[in-house]
Motif scaffolding. Structure first.
Motif, mmCIF file in Angstrom:
data_model
loop_
_atom_site.group_PDB
_atom_site.id
_atom_site.type_symbol
_atom_site.label_atom_id
_atom_site.label_comp_id
_atom_site.label_asym_id
_atom_site.label_seq_id
_atom_site.Cartn_x
_atom_site.Cartn_y
_atom_site.Cartn_z
ATOM 1 N N LYS A 36 1.576 -6.153 45.889
ATOM 2 C CA LYS A 36 0.264 -6.618 45.443
ATOM 3 C C LYS A 36 0.283 -7.150 44.014
ATOM 4 O O LYS A 36 -0.243 -8.227 43.745
ATOM 5 C CB LYS A 36 -0.715 -5.442 45.558
ATOM 6 C CG LYS A 36 -2.130 -5.760 45.167
ATOM 7 C CD LYS A 36 -2.994 -4.525 45.367
ATOM 8 C CE LYS A 36 -4.365 -4.700 44.795
ATOM 9 N NZ LYS A 36 -5.160 -3.478 44.874
ATOM 10 N N SER A 37 0.873 -6.412 43.109
ATOM 11 C CA SER A 37 0.794 -6.776 41.704
ATOM 12 C C SER A 37 1.965 -7.611 41.215
ATOM 13 O O SER A 37 1.778 -8.551 40.465
ATOM 14 C CB SER A 37 0.694 -5.513 40.851
ATOM 15 O OG SER A 37 -0.434 -4.771 41.218
ATOM 16 N N THR A 38 3.171 -7.253 41.651
ATOM 17 C CA THR A 38 4.339 -7.922 41.101
ATOM 18 C C THR A 38 4.623 -9.242 41.804
ATOM 19 O O THR A 38 4.691 -10.285 41.164
ATOM 20 C CB THR A 38 5.573 -7.001 41.171
ATOM 21 O OG1 THR A 38 5.232 -5.749 40.582
ATOM 22 C CG2 THR A 38 6.736 -7.597 40.413
ATOM 23 N N LEU B 114 2.735 -10.909 44.120
ATOM 24 C CA LEU B 114 1.553 -11.771 44.148
ATOM 25 C C LEU B 114 0.973 -11.992 42.750
ATOM 26 O O LEU B 114 0.174 -12.904 42.556
ATOM 27 C CB LEU B 114 0.470 -11.173 45.048
ATOM 28 C CG LEU B 114 0.694 -11.335 46.546
ATOM 29 C CD1 LEU B 114 -0.368 -10.568 47.323
ATOM 30 C CD2 LEU B 114 0.668 -12.797 46.936
ATOM 31 N N GLY B 115 1.353 -11.155 41.795
ATOM 32 C CA GLY B 115 0.822 -11.297 40.443
ATOM 33 C C GLY B 115 -0.683 -11.140 40.385
ATOM 34 O O GLY B 115 -1.346 -11.738 39.545
ATOM 35 N N GLY B 116 -1.241 -10.346 41.285
ATOM 36 C CA GLY B 116 -2.681 -10.129 41.308
ATOM 37 C C GLY B 116 -3.467 -11.226 42.009
ATOM 38 O O GLY B 116 -4.681 -11.146 42.121
ATOM 39 N N ARG B 117 -2.763 -12.274 42.463
ATOM 40 C CA ARG B 117 -3.452 -13.362 43.169
ATOM 41 C C ARG B 117 -3.755 -12.942 44.604
ATOM 42 O O ARG B 117 -3.165 -12.025 45.137
ATOM 43 C CB ARG B 117 -2.573 -14.617 43.174
ATOM 44 C CG ARG B 117 -2.322 -15.191 41.790
ATOM 45 C CD ARG B 117 -1.476 -16.457 41.858
ATOM 46 N NE ARG B 117 -0.230 -16.274 42.578
ATOM 47 C CZ ARG B 117 0.911 -15.871 42.028
ATOM 48 N NH1 ARG B 117 0.959 -15.579 40.748
ATOM 49 N NH2 ARG B 117 2.000 -15.747 42.756
ATOM 50 N N VAL B 118 -4.665 -13.630 45.228
ATOM 51 C CA VAL B 118 -4.997 -13.366 46.628
ATOM 52 C C VAL B 118 -4.191 -14.310 47.514
ATOM 53 O O VAL B 118 -3.645 -15.316 47.052
ATOM 54 C CB VAL B 118 -6.512 -13.539 46.892
ATOM 55 C CG1 VAL B 118 -7.310 -12.520 46.111
ATOM 56 C CG2 VAL B 118 -6.970 -14.941 46.568
ATOM 57 N N THR C 191 11.020 -5.597 39.127
ATOM 58 C CA THR C 191 10.659 -6.801 38.369
ATOM 59 C C THR C 191 11.906 -7.534 37.880
ATOM 60 O O THR C 191 11.903 -8.763 37.786
ATOM 61 C CB THR C 191 9.743 -6.465 37.177
ATOM 62 O OG1 THR C 191 10.352 -5.452 36.377
ATOM 63 C CG2 THR C 191 8.389 -5.984 37.651
ATOM 64 N N TYR D 208 3.628 -0.765 47.692
ATOM 65 C CA TYR D 208 2.360 -1.491 47.745
ATOM 66 C C TYR D 208 2.087 -2.198 46.421
ATOM 67 O O TYR D 208 1.658 -3.345 46.388
ATOM 68 C CB TYR D 208 1.196 -0.552 48.069
ATOM 69 C CG TYR D 208 1.218 0.029 49.454
ATOM 70 C CD1 TYR D 208 1.688 -0.711 50.541
ATOM 71 C CD2 TYR D 208 0.779 1.319 49.691
ATOM 72 C CE1 TYR D 208 1.706 -0.168 51.815
ATOM 73 C CE2 TYR D 208 0.788 1.865 50.966
ATOM 74 C CZ TYR D 208 1.252 1.112 52.016
ATOM 75 O OH TYR D 208 1.269 1.649 53.267
ATOM 76 N N ALA D 209 2.330 -1.492 45.314
ATOM 77 C CA ALA D 209 2.092 -2.087 43.994
ATOM 78 C C ALA D 209 3.015 -3.280 43.765
ATOM 79 O O ALA D 209 2.607 -4.286 43.186
ATOM 80 C CB ALA D 209 2.293 -1.043 42.907
ATOM 81 N N GLU D 210 4.278 -3.161 44.222
ATOM 82 C CA GLU D 210 5.218 -4.267 44.046
ATOM 83 C C GLU D 210 4.774 -5.497 44.825
ATOM 84 O O GLU D 210 4.884 -6.622 44.336
ATOM 85 C CB GLU D 210 6.620 -3.828 44.476
ATOM 86 C CG GLU D 210 7.230 -2.842 43.494
ATOM 87 C CD GLU D 210 8.456 -2.137 44.029
ATOM 88 O OE1 GLU D 210 8.697 -2.178 45.259
ATOM 89 O OE2 GLU D 210 9.168 -1.525 43.223
#
Length: 181
Positions: free
Chosen positions: A47-49, A51-55, A100, A43-45
């Protein structure tokens, strides 16, 4: 579980629908139990990696569905490349492949438009895999603590007992106690 802080002994009862002990040995199921939280990493990969935190950018339900499927396809392609790479070296745990690193290598390949024409030779490791293998992560630590919900980040100190966030190297020893029918 043994750590530098002492030994914790516990009794576990393994309940499973996997009833063939030759196909699914209890020791292997217990070992895999300690990797049960790996889905959080996925999930973190996403959502964060990736998408880079973008929506998501789509503005319609159909567009969102398409965007989510595209993210899942990209994620699966990267995970496949990482697994192919670690499988090329016997005994290498797939957990040591850095997501990453694989993502950066894939982005570089797209930017350079390199390797877009497929040869007749199939290279399962490929450029992404070679990057992953060159930068393997250290072996994962065994989890020794129960999972807890993190508190929201706050500039004020939390009330109550302090949370010990120290990590300790641990070894797990498993003694199988069976009864004859």
């Amino acid at each position: 579980i043994a750590t530098s802080q002492g030994v914790r002994v516990g009794h576990y009862r393994l309940l499973t629908t996997l009833t063939d002990p030759s196909a699914h040995p209890a020791c292997e199921l217990i070992r895999l139990y300690h990797e049960r939280w790996e889905i959080e990493t996925a999930y973190a990969e996403l959502k964060s990696t990736i998408l880079g935190g973008r929506v998501l950018r789509a503005r319609t339900p159909a567009g969102i569905e398409q965007e989510v499927w595209a993210l899942l396809v990209a994620y699966q392609a990267l995970r496949t490349a990482m697994t192919d790479a670690t499988d090329s070296i016997p005994g290498t745990d797939p957990d040591r492949a850095g997501f990453t690193v694989a993502l950066s290598a894939a982005r570089d390949q797209l930017i350079l438009a390199a390797g877009i024409i497929a040869d007749t030779v199939i290279d399962l490791v490929g450029v992404i895999g070679r990057h992953v293998l060159a930068q393997l992560l250290p072996r994962r630590r065994v989890r020794t603590k129960d999972r807890i919900v993190k508190r929201a980040i706050s500039k004020y100190n939390a009330r109550g007992p302090a949370i010990d966030r120290t990590t300790y190297k641990a070894t797990i020893s498993i003694n199988m106690l069976t009864t004859d029918p």
